[in-house]
Structures are given as C-alpha cells and as structure tokens.
Scaffold this active site. Structure first.
Site, PDB file in Angstrom:
ATOM      1  N   GLY A  20     -81.377  -5.455 -47.776  1.00 15.02           N
ATOM      2  CA  GLY A  20     -81.647  -4.165 -47.137  1.00 15.02           C
ATOM      3  C   GLY A  20     -81.727  -4.314 -45.620  1.00 15.02           C
ATOM      4  O   GLY A  20     -81.207  -3.485 -44.873  1.00 15.02           O
ATOM      5  N   ARG A  24     -82.400  -9.764 -42.097  1.00 14.44           N
ATOM      6  CA  ARG A  24     -82.377 -10.676 -43.243  1.00 14.44           C
ATOM      7  C   ARG A  24     -80.942 -11.167 -43.466  1.00 14.44           C
ATOM      8  O   ARG A  24     -80.723 -12.307 -43.843  1.00 14.44           O
ATOM      9  CB  ARG A  24     -82.902  -9.941 -44.487  1.00 14.44           C
ATOM     10  CG  ARG A  24     -83.121 -10.831 -45.668  1.00 14.44           C
ATOM     11  CD  ARG A  24     -84.211 -11.850 -45.460  1.00 14.44           C
ATOM     12  NE  ARG A  24     -85.528 -11.247 -45.491  1.00 14.44           N
ATOM     13  CZ  ARG A  24     -86.659 -11.929 -45.377  1.00 14.44           C
ATOM     14  NH1 ARG A  24     -86.639 -13.245 -45.233  1.00 14.44           N
ATOM     15  NH2 ARG A  24     -87.819 -11.312 -45.393  1.00 14.44           N
ATOM     16  N   ARG A  43     -74.458   0.639 -35.342  1.00 10.56           N
ATOM     17  CA  ARG A  43     -75.797   1.174 -35.656  1.00 10.56           C
ATOM     18  C   ARG A  43     -76.819   0.079 -35.957  1.00 10.56           C
ATOM     19  O   ARG A  43     -77.796   0.304 -36.675  1.00 10.56           O
ATOM     20  CB  ARG A  43     -75.752   2.131 -36.853  1.00 10.56           C
ATOM     21  CG  ARG A  43     -75.037   3.423 -36.544  1.00 10.56           C
ATOM     22  CD  ARG A  43     -74.961   4.293 -37.768  1.00 10.56           C
ATOM     23  NE  ARG A  43     -74.215   5.505 -37.447  1.00 10.56           N
ATOM     24  CZ  ARG A  43     -74.712   6.737 -37.496  1.00 10.56           C
ATOM     25  NH1 ARG A  43     -75.939   6.941 -37.868  1.00 10.56           N
ATOM     26  NH2 ARG A  43     -73.976   7.759 -37.174  1.00 10.56           N
ATOM     27  N   ARG A  87     -76.829  -7.288 -54.468  1.00  8.39           N
ATOM     28  CA  ARG A  87     -77.989  -6.894 -53.655  1.00  8.39           C
ATOM     29  C   ARG A  87     -79.033  -7.992 -53.742  1.00  8.39           C
ATOM     30  O   ARG A  87     -79.333  -8.488 -54.849  1.00  8.39           O
ATOM     31  CB  ARG A  87     -78.562  -5.564 -54.159  1.00  8.39           C
ATOM     32  CG  ARG A  87     -79.971  -5.302 -53.697  1.00  8.39           C
ATOM     33  CD  ARG A  87     -80.368  -3.854 -53.757  1.00  8.39           C
ATOM     34  NE  ARG A  87     -81.810  -3.696 -53.759  1.00  8.39           N
ATOM     35  CZ  ARG A  87     -82.619  -3.961 -52.716  1.00  8.39           C
ATOM     36  NH1 ARG A  87     -82.132  -4.425 -51.580  1.00  8.39           N
ATOM     37  NH2 ARG A  87     -83.927  -3.780 -52.816  1.00  8.39           N
ATOM     38  N   ILE A  88     -79.571  -8.403 -52.605  1.00  5.54           N
ATOM     39  CA  ILE A  88     -80.708  -9.316 -52.570  1.00  5.54           C
ATOM     40  C   ILE A  88     -81.808  -8.584 -51.806  1.00  5.54           C
ATOM     41  O   ILE A  88     -81.561  -8.064 -50.726  1.00  5.54           O
ATOM     42  CB  ILE A  88     -80.355 -10.679 -51.909  1.00  5.54           C
ATOM     43  CG1 ILE A  88     -79.625 -10.475 -50.570  1.00  5.54           C
ATOM     44  CG2 ILE A  88     -79.517 -11.545 -52.853  1.00  5.54           C
ATOM     45  CD1 ILE A  88     -79.402 -11.768 -49.800  1.00  5.54           C
ATOM     46  N   GLY A  89     -82.984  -8.497 -52.404  1.00  3.39           N
ATOM     47  CA  GLY A  89     -84.020  -7.724 -51.738  1.00  3.39           C
ATOM     48  C   GLY A  89     -85.369  -7.941 -52.379  1.00  3.39           C
ATOM     49  O   GLY A  89     -85.550  -8.839 -53.194  1.00  3.39           O
ATOM     50  N   SER A  90     -86.295  -7.078 -52.019  1.00  5.21           N
ATOM     51  CA  SER A  90     -87.642  -7.206 -52.572  1.00  5.21           C
ATOM     52  C   SER A  90     -87.914  -6.029 -53.517  1.00  5.21           C
ATOM     53  O   SER A  90     -87.198  -5.031 -53.509  1.00  5.21           O
ATOM     54  CB  SER A  90     -88.674  -7.253 -51.450  1.00  5.21           C
ATOM     55  OG  SER A  90     -88.569  -6.089 -50.686  1.00  5.21           O
ATOM     56  N   GLU A 179     -87.546  -0.718 -56.845  1.00  4.51           N
ATOM     57  CA  GLU A 179     -86.936  -0.920 -55.520  1.00  4.51           C
ATOM     58  C   GLU A 179     -86.196   0.375 -55.183  1.00  4.51           C
ATOM     59  O   GLU A 179     -86.467   1.383 -55.818  1.00  4.51           O
ATOM     60  CB  GLU A 179     -86.042  -2.179 -55.495  1.00  4.51           C
ATOM     61  CG  GLU A 179     -84.993  -2.240 -56.578  1.00  4.51           C
ATOM     62  CD  GLU A 179     -83.731  -1.480 -56.286  1.00  4.51           C
ATOM     63  OE1 GLU A 179     -82.935  -1.963 -55.477  1.00  4.51           O
ATOM     64  OE2 GLU A 179     -83.529  -0.395 -56.906  1.00  4.51           O
ATOM     65  N   MET A 180     -85.267   0.357 -54.232  1.00  3.92           N
ATOM     66  CA  MET A 180     -84.737   1.652 -53.777  1.00  3.92           C
ATOM     67  C   MET A 180     -83.212   1.715 -53.634  1.00  3.92           C
ATOM     68  O   MET A 180     -82.709   2.650 -53.009  1.00  3.92           O
ATOM     69  CB  MET A 180     -85.407   2.024 -52.438  1.00  3.92           C
ATOM     70  CG  MET A 180     -86.912   2.197 -52.565  1.00  3.92           C
ATOM     71  SD  MET A 180     -87.714   2.619 -51.008  1.00  3.92           S
ATOM     72  CE  MET A 180     -87.042   4.236 -50.726  1.00  3.92           C
ATOM     73  N   GLU A 181     -82.477   0.758 -54.194  1.00  2.00           N
ATOM     74  CA  GLU A 181     -81.025   0.739 -53.938  1.00  2.00           C
ATOM     75  C   GLU A 181     -80.116   0.460 -55.132  1.00  2.00           C
ATOM     76  O   GLU A 181     -78.958   0.901 -55.158  1.00  2.00           O
ATOM     77  CB  GLU A 181     -80.697  -0.325 -52.850  1.00  2.00           C
ATOM     78  CG  GLU A 181     -81.164   0.011 -51.455  1.00  2.00           C
ATOM     79  CD  GLU A 181     -82.622  -0.376 -51.209  1.00  2.00           C
ATOM     80  OE1 GLU A 181     -83.187  -1.141 -52.034  1.00  2.00           O
ATOM     81  OE2 GLU A 181     -83.216   0.095 -50.217  1.00  2.00           O
ATOM     82  N   ASP A 204     -94.604  -7.260 -53.938  1.00  3.34           N
ATOM     83  CA  ASP A 204     -95.894  -6.586 -54.119  1.00  3.34           C
ATOM     84  C   ASP A 204     -95.972  -6.114 -55.564  1.00  3.34           C
ATOM     85  O   ASP A 204     -94.985  -6.215 -56.301  1.00  3.34           O
ATOM     86  CB  ASP A 204     -96.059  -5.412 -53.133  1.00  3.34           C
ATOM     87  CG  ASP A 204     -94.911  -4.445 -53.178  1.00  3.34           C
ATOM     88  OD1 ASP A 204     -94.001  -4.568 -52.344  1.00  3.34           O
ATOM     89  OD2 ASP A 204     -94.895  -3.586 -54.072  1.00  3.34           O
ATOM     90  N   ARG A 217     -92.915 -15.256 -47.624  1.00  3.33           N
ATOM     91  CA  ARG A 217     -91.743 -14.454 -47.982  1.00  3.33           C
ATOM     92  C   ARG A 217     -90.453 -15.258 -47.913  1.00  3.33           C
ATOM     93  O   ARG A 217     -89.589 -15.142 -48.765  1.00  3.33           O
ATOM     94  CB  ARG A 217     -91.627 -13.234 -47.069  1.00  3.33           C
ATOM     95  CG  ARG A 217     -92.556 -12.157 -47.541  1.00  3.33           C
ATOM     96  CD  ARG A 217     -92.567 -10.954 -46.660  1.00  3.33           C
ATOM     97  NE  ARG A 217     -93.634 -10.107 -47.143  1.00  3.33           N
ATOM     98  CZ  ARG A 217     -93.481  -8.867 -47.594  1.00  3.33           C
ATOM     99  NH1 ARG A 217     -92.312  -8.315 -47.576  1.00  3.33           N
ATOM    100  NH2 ARG A 217     -94.507  -8.201 -48.041  1.00  3.33           N
TER     101      ARG A 217
HETATM  102  N1  HPA Z   1     -91.577   0.516 -54.016  1.00  2.64           N
HETATM  103  C1  HPA Z   1     -90.298   0.701 -53.681  1.00  2.64           C
HETATM  104  N2  HPA Z   1     -89.543  -0.268 -53.195  1.00  2.64           N
HETATM  105  C2  HPA Z   1     -90.106  -1.474 -53.015  1.00  2.64           C
HETATM  106  C3  HPA Z   1     -91.429  -1.718 -53.341  1.00  2.64           C
HETATM  107  C4  HPA Z   1     -92.198  -0.671 -53.874  1.00  2.64           C
HETATM  108  O1  HPA Z   1     -93.390  -0.832 -54.177  1.00  2.64           O
HETATM  109  N3  HPA Z   1     -91.701  -3.012 -53.028  1.00  2.64           N
HETATM  110  C5  HPA Z   1     -90.565  -3.533 -52.536  1.00  2.64           C
HETATM  111  N4  HPA Z   1     -89.595  -2.618 -52.530  1.00  2.64           N
END
Ligand code: HPA
Length: 233
Positions: A20, A24, A43, A87-90, A179-181, A204, A217
């Site tokens: 994202g 990173r 951008r 996708r690599i992310g959290s 997550e969001m993607e 988290d 992280r």
């Molecule tokens: N919500 C949405 N996306 C996230 C979260 C979360 O708690 N943690 C990491 N990405």
C-alpha cells in the site's frame, strides 16, 4: 506511459508486488532487488523494477483503499502487461487463533463494496485468489517456517470502522483478518486474465486490541516479502 504511471513500456515486469505504502515499495526494492531503479513517481506513488534471483520484478505502491489500488492494478495489467500481482501489506486480526506478526494468505476477500461492485448488480461475486499462487505461497511459508494462516479475509472501505456488529459476524464466520484492498485486486485481475494474491502481516488485532510495535514491523515484513517472491517464481 499510462494516466497514473510514468513508466515507459518495458519498464514494468510481468510480476508486480504491491504494498500500500510507496515508501514500503522503496524499502522492498532496496532490501530485496538487485539493480533496482525507480520507474514511477507520479503523485508520489513510487514504483521500482529490479532483479530477484535472476527474475525481473516490479514493486509498485497501490495506495490505501480499493479505489486507489484499482487505478494502479488496471494500468499495470492493461497498459504495461503485468500478469502476476501480489499485494503485500498489513491487516488486522479477527480470530483468536491469529497472532500479531503471523502471515495471512487470503484465499477469498469478502467486501461490502468495491469499485467493481456496479458490474455485478444483484450478484454477490466472490473475489478469490489465483490457486497456483496460493498453493506456492502456502508451501513457501511452510518451507520458510513462517507462522501462516490461509483463508478468507475482509476488504473494508474504512479503517475507522463503525460496524462492530458486522465485524462480529465475520469473526463468527471464520474471516481471518481485515484490510482494505484485496477484493478489488482479485476482481480486476480475474477480469483481465491476470493472477493475483494477497499476503498480509497481522499488524494489529480487532479482538485482542494488540498492535505490532513499530520497531518489529520490518522483521515481519521480511517474512511476508520472502513468501511473496518465492511464490511468484
Ligand atoms: N482495518 C483495516 N485495515 C487494516 C487494519 C484494520 O484494522 N489493520 C491493518 N490494515
């Protein structure tokens, strides 16, 4: 060049890792790729192409949320010929069995809406990962001895969520993390015949309230990127 990616044709590899965060992407390029060069900064959405184990790889930021990811995934596939997008992310853990720092390999991504939602009308389309990539990632994670879960995740449109009732239902129905993607990545890739997978680090936890300390992280991200690169080739 495409509308949002200032690269030349041939600058972008068939395999693209998509964090994202554009910084990173720079960290992944600096840490894992040889001869990495910046191929986009339109951008501030940085992209880099370099070599990993003899293979050409691009790492390109997606931004946060499905509308942003959708722009880059569409252009990477349609304008630059990307064939494998990882996708690599959290993500936020949603099960007690999922711990902070664990890696999640997303088999499916449930969502309330994606930028593709309008195509499907009354259909609840089920965005799912590419099987070959999923299988390769699961076996790479096993070989690298990374604590991993494979299953369904939730792609949310909001980080600051106001639907605890919905989160409870998802936890009840086995969703591993939020997550969001990923849901839009899977949908766009399927539409254009590309392969897609999301590999996520639990940063988290929605149930326990824990969070990964910022100094930890990077180590957790190393595991995830190694799994992603091993799965891609
Ligand atoms: N919500 C949405 N996306 C996230 C979260 C979360 O708690 N943690 C990491 N990405």
């Amino acid at each position: 060049m495409s509308v949002h990616i200032g690269a030349q044709h041939g600058d972008i590899a068939e395999t693209v890792l998509m964090p994202g965060d554009p910084y990173r992407a720079k960290w992944v390029a600096d840490t894992f790729l040889k001869n990495a060069r910046c191929i986009n900064e339109v951008r501030g959405m940085l992209g880099f192409t370099g070599i990993w184990n003899g293979h050409m790889v691009t790492v390109h930021g997606s931004g946060m949320g499905m509308p942003s990811l959708s722009i880059y995934a569409n252009e990477l596939i349609r304008d630059f010929g990307a064939k494998t997008l990882i996708r690599i992310g959290s993500c936020g853990g949603m099960q007690n069995s999922v711990n902070i720092r664990d890696v999640i390999i997303a088999m499916t991504a449930s969502t309330l809406s994606t930028p593709s939602r309008s195509i499907f009308k009354e259909l609840s389309y089920a965005p799912c990962a590419d099987w070959e990539l999923l299988r390769a990632a699961a076996s790479a994670a096993e070989q690298l001895q990374v604590a991993t879960h494979v299953g369904g995740i939730y792609s949310s449109d909001v980080f600051y969520d106001e639907r605890p009732d919905l989160n409870e239902q998802m936890t009840r129905h086995g969703i591993l993390a939020v997550e969001m993607e990923a849901a839009e990545l899977y949908t766009v890739a399927a539409r254009h015949g590309a392969r897609a997978l999301a590999i996520l680090t639990v940063s988290d936890h929605l149930v326990t309230g824990e969070a990964l300390p910022s100094e930890d992280r990077e180590r957790s991200f190393v595991d995830m990127v190694e799994v992603a690169l091993s799965a891609a080739f």
